[in-house]
Design an enzyme around this catalytic site. Structure first.
Site, PDB file in Angstrom:
ATOM      1  CB  SER A 231      -0.915   0.012   1.236  1.00  0.00           C
ATOM      2  OG  SER A 231      -1.578   1.254   1.352  1.00  0.00           O
ATOM      3  CE  LYS A 232      -3.011   6.007  -2.533  1.00  0.00           C
ATOM      4  NZ  LYS A 232      -3.550   6.721  -3.696  1.00  0.00           N
ATOM      5  NE  ARG A 233      -4.930   4.616   2.948  1.00  0.00           N
ATOM      6  CZ  ARG A 233      -5.476   4.244   1.811  1.00  0.00           C
ATOM      7  NH1 ARG A 233      -4.962   3.227   1.145  1.00  0.00           N
ATOM      8  NH2 ARG A 233      -6.531   4.870   1.322  1.00  0.00           N
ATOM      9  CD  GLN A 234       3.083  -1.304   3.166  1.00  0.00           C
ATOM     10  OE1 GLN A 234       2.296  -1.840   2.413  1.00  0.00           O
ATOM     11  NE2 GLN A 234       4.275  -1.828   3.409  1.00  0.00           N
ATOM     12  CE1 TYR A 238       3.842   7.786  -2.004  1.00  0.00           C
ATOM     13  CE2 TYR A 238       4.014   7.164   0.306  1.00  0.00           C
ATOM     14  CZ  TYR A 238       3.262   7.637  -0.763  1.00  0.00           C
ATOM     15  OH  TYR A 238       1.950   7.950  -0.583  1.00  0.00           O
TER      16      TYR A 238
END
Length: 404
Positions: A231-234, A238
């Site tokens: 997930s990009k929430r991790q 990035y």
């Protein structure tokens, strides 16, 4: 992005980057520029057409293409394939709550499908806020997905008519992508497997607009090693995080394709040219890929060795290391010779195969390469009560050796 790039280059196509910014409430300033920066840095997979680079089928920002979506939506309404929906947000929320309360999947009940012409005209004259919904019909034709094979989903049986144009004039994903793919003459769409179920809906839209659809291929998802969704929430997932830590872009490409599928071999150390040559779409599996980032240092070590052995790439490493040394040690660097390219090149060759990243070389373990050791009298005394005597002997020995 990676698989779209490889597919395009394998078969002589163009890799297109289109920004889907139609949800203005979730717009992040600078995100579009950051995406292009990272694609260009990431081992050189720059798009052939994009908001920054342009192209013959632009603009490539969906927020700048609103008139095209409005024309398509109007065409659907005129042919009876879509209709105006005046249901309020409160009514839609009540429908959702009632469905959840009764254990059903929330869906729109298609109420405005059945408005009489006079009712429709009255609401339009009164300028009642409305959206445009697409009429889902039964009889979906099967399609042959590049990865999952023959598929069909009777969406009309499980979903209400979807919104294709919102009240603010912005399209939803379903309409925008169908319109853009057609007008941009897209031949192949590779996207995540979560969109597989929606493809039948998109094919109905193509049929309603009288357009030929592209070929679809739905790729298995990248998952964490424990099977949870990547997930990009991790924050550390990035690309910028990997870049700051010293990870090489080609190592990231290598580990991603190594954990995935679609290649004639699965060896470590492949560069982009080799990935393109070895790419074989028929070998893409339907199984999700587990991305084991604990293995990234080993991939990085191999690609770092390749860079050190390449004169052009080595120069880039030298410049990168010069910046890192000054950032970490600053004024502690007393001998400026350690910043010279010749010295840093020697260090890289000597530590090749021992380090996983150039950032390793600015760790405390290697500080002696850049700064002179400095110890206080108290630190020396703590080591041994004979430190002063030992130091005197060393100096005397050095003097004798130099004289000799």
């Amino acid at each position: 992005a990676l698989y779209n790039y490889i597919y395009a280059k394998k078969y002589g196509g163009s890799f297109i980057l289109r920004m889907e910014d139609t949800d203005q409430s979730r717009l992040v300033p600078g995100a579009a520029e950051s995406i292009e920066d990272m694609l260009e840095w990431w081992a050189g997979i720059p798009p052939d057409e994009s908001p920054r680079g342009g192209g013959q089928y632009g603009p490539y920002l969906q927020s700048q293409r609103l008139s095209l979506y409005s024309q398509a939506a109007d065409s659907l309404v005129q042919t009876g394939k879509a209709y105006h929906c005046f249901c309020s947000q409160q009514r839609l929320e009540l429908l959702k709550r009632e469905a959840l309360r009764s254990g059903q999947t929330p869906r729109y009940d298609n109420r405005c499908r059945h408005l009489r012409p006079d009712q429709l005209e009255e609401k339009l004259d009164q300028k009642v806020p409305h959206v445009i919904r697409f009429r889902l019909e039964s009889g979906v034709e099967p399609f042959n997905d590049l990865v999952f094979g023959w598929n069909r989903h009777e969406v009309a049986q499980v979903e209400g008519d979807p919104v294709v144009l919102k009240a603010d004039g912005f399209p939803t994903y379903h309409l925008a992508n169908v319109v853009d793919d057609h007008l941009m003459k897209v031949s192949h769409v590779l996207r995540g497997s979560e969109w597989l179920i929606s493809t039948s809906k998109h094919l109905l839209l193509y049929r309603a607009l009288g357009w030929k659809p592209p070929v679809f291929g739905h790729l298995p998802l990248l998952l964490n090693r424990d099977g949870s969704k990547l997930s990009k929430r991790q924050g550390d997932i990035y690309i910028q995080s990997f870049q700051r830590s010293g990870a090489l872009p080609e190592a990231l490409l290598d580990i991603t394709t190594h954990c995935g599928s679609g290649f004639n071999s699965n060896r470590v150390g492949r560069k982009m040219e080799e990935l393109i040559t070895e790419f074989n779409p028929s070998k893409i599996t339907t199984h999700s890929a587990l991305l084991d980032l604990d293995k990234l240092p080993e991939f990085n070590k191999i690609h770092l060795q390749q860079r050190i052995d390449d004169a052009v790439q080595r120069d880039w490493l030298v410049r990168d290391l010069q910046v890192r040394i000054q950032e970490v040690y600053g004024t502690q660097v007393q001998d400026q010779d350690v910043l010279q390219p010749d010295y840093i090149t020697r260090v890289l060759h000597l530590r090749k195969g021992h380090i996983s990243s150039v950032s390793d070389l600015v760790s405390s373990e290697y500080s002696y390469l850049w700064v002179r050791p400095s110890f206080s009298d108290q630190q020396m005394t703590a080591l041994s009560s004979e430190t002063q005597h030992i130091a005197t002997l060393v100096i005397r020995y050095d003097t004798i050796t130099t004289t000799d």
